[in-house]
Design a protein around this motif. Structure first.
Motif, PDB file in Angstrom:
ATOM      1  N   UNK A 167     -27.597  43.466  -1.036  1.00 43.03           N
ATOM      2  CA  UNK A 167     -26.238  43.783  -1.445  1.00 43.03           C
ATOM      3  C   UNK A 167     -25.432  42.499  -1.266  1.00 43.03           C
ATOM      4  N   UNK A 168     -24.879  41.992  -2.328  1.00 47.66           N
ATOM      5  CA  UNK A 168     -24.125  40.738  -2.276  1.00 47.66           C
ATOM      6  C   UNK A 168     -22.805  40.900  -1.529  1.00 47.66           C
ATOM      7  N   UNK A 169     -22.351  42.109  -1.366  1.00 47.77           N
ATOM      8  CA  UNK A 169     -21.088  42.350  -0.672  1.00 47.77           C
ATOM      9  C   UNK A 169     -21.243  42.266   0.843  1.00 47.77           C
ATOM     10  N   UNK A 170     -22.267  42.945   1.391  1.00 50.05           N
ATOM     11  CA  UNK A 170     -22.433  42.988   2.852  1.00 50.05           C
ATOM     12  C   UNK A 170     -23.670  42.239   3.338  1.00 50.05           C
TER      13      UNK A 170
ATOM     14  N   UNK B 135     -29.565  51.603  -3.726  1.00 51.27           N
ATOM     15  CA  UNK B 135     -28.246  51.899  -3.199  1.00 51.27           C
ATOM     16  C   UNK B 135     -28.014  51.127  -1.916  1.00 51.27           C
ATOM     17  N   UNK B 136     -26.818  50.645  -1.708  1.00 52.93           N
ATOM     18  CA  UNK B 136     -26.453  50.043  -0.427  1.00 52.93           C
ATOM     19  C   UNK B 136     -25.812  51.129   0.424  1.00 52.93           C
ATOM     20  N   UNK B 137     -26.493  51.488   1.505  1.00 52.59           N
ATOM     21  CA  UNK B 137     -25.964  52.550   2.366  1.00 52.59           C
ATOM     22  C   UNK B 137     -24.753  52.074   3.175  1.00 52.59           C
TER      23      UNK B 137
ATOM     24  N   UNK C  52     -23.113  48.836  -6.845  1.00 53.15           N
ATOM     25  CA  UNK C  52     -22.330  47.902  -7.650  1.00 53.15           C
ATOM     26  C   UNK C  52     -22.638  46.435  -7.339  1.00 53.15           C
ATOM     27  N   UNK C  53     -23.011  46.118  -6.098  1.00 52.77           N
ATOM     28  CA  UNK C  53     -23.224  44.726  -5.699  1.00 52.77           C
ATOM     29  C   UNK C  53     -24.696  44.396  -5.464  1.00 52.77           C
ATOM     30  N   UNK C  54     -25.596  45.262  -5.941  1.00 52.40           N
ATOM     31  CA  UNK C  54     -27.030  45.081  -5.734  1.00 52.40           C
ATOM     32  C   UNK C  54     -27.552  43.932  -6.588  1.00 52.40           C
TER      33      UNK C  54
END
Length: 142
Positions: free
Chosen positions: A54-57, A22-24, A30-32
């Motif tokens: 996490x590709x998002x953050x 999980x991305x905290x 979703x972006x892992x």
């Protein structure tokens, strides 16, 4: 409470717990993108050590997780970056890469095109080339 101990965990060793993949920061998985999956040391049934981002953050994580949670992430489309390290294998295109060659490369690179005034000792690095059936290749230090 079970009376039989886990034969894989040494007596007296604290049991590691699986953490959620999980991305905290983003509050989702979703972006892992998984980077590596390794056996625990010492090994424990049902758990592996993982590393992911996490590709998002762009936040990186590393912890223990269950096989089931890892399989759930791997079954999502696009959750593996170019190469996944799984145990001692490197996986690209969904299959382990094969060794296609080995070699030695000098780590000495001249700083100028002139002959050096002193004779420097060459240092060599042993490498192996891995290749996937799609043609993707990478070279690793042995």
């Amino acid at each position: 409470m079970p009376t039989i101990s886990d034969p894989i965990v040494p007596a007296g060793a604290p049991r590691r717990r699986a953490e959620r993949i999980w991305c905290s920061t983003c509050g989702t998985n979703e972006h892992v993108i998984l980077d590596s999956v390794e056996p625990l040391k010492p090994p424990m049934a049902e758990l592996v050590d993982i590393a992911y981002i996490c590709a998002e953050c762009d936040t990186a994580y590393a912890h223990s997780a269950t096989f089931q949670d890892v399989a759930e992430i791997l079954n999502q489309h696009g959750t593996v970056s170019d190469v996944l390290q799984f145990g001692g294998e490197y996986i690209h295109c969904g299959e382990p890469m094969k060794i296609s060659g080995t070699g030695f490369h000098s780590v000495y690179a001249p700083i100028s095109t002139e002959d050096p005034a002193i004779d420097l000792l060459d240092v060599y690095l042993a490498t192996k080339v891995l290749q996937c059936r799609c043609g993707f290749r990478m070279e690793l230090a042995s």
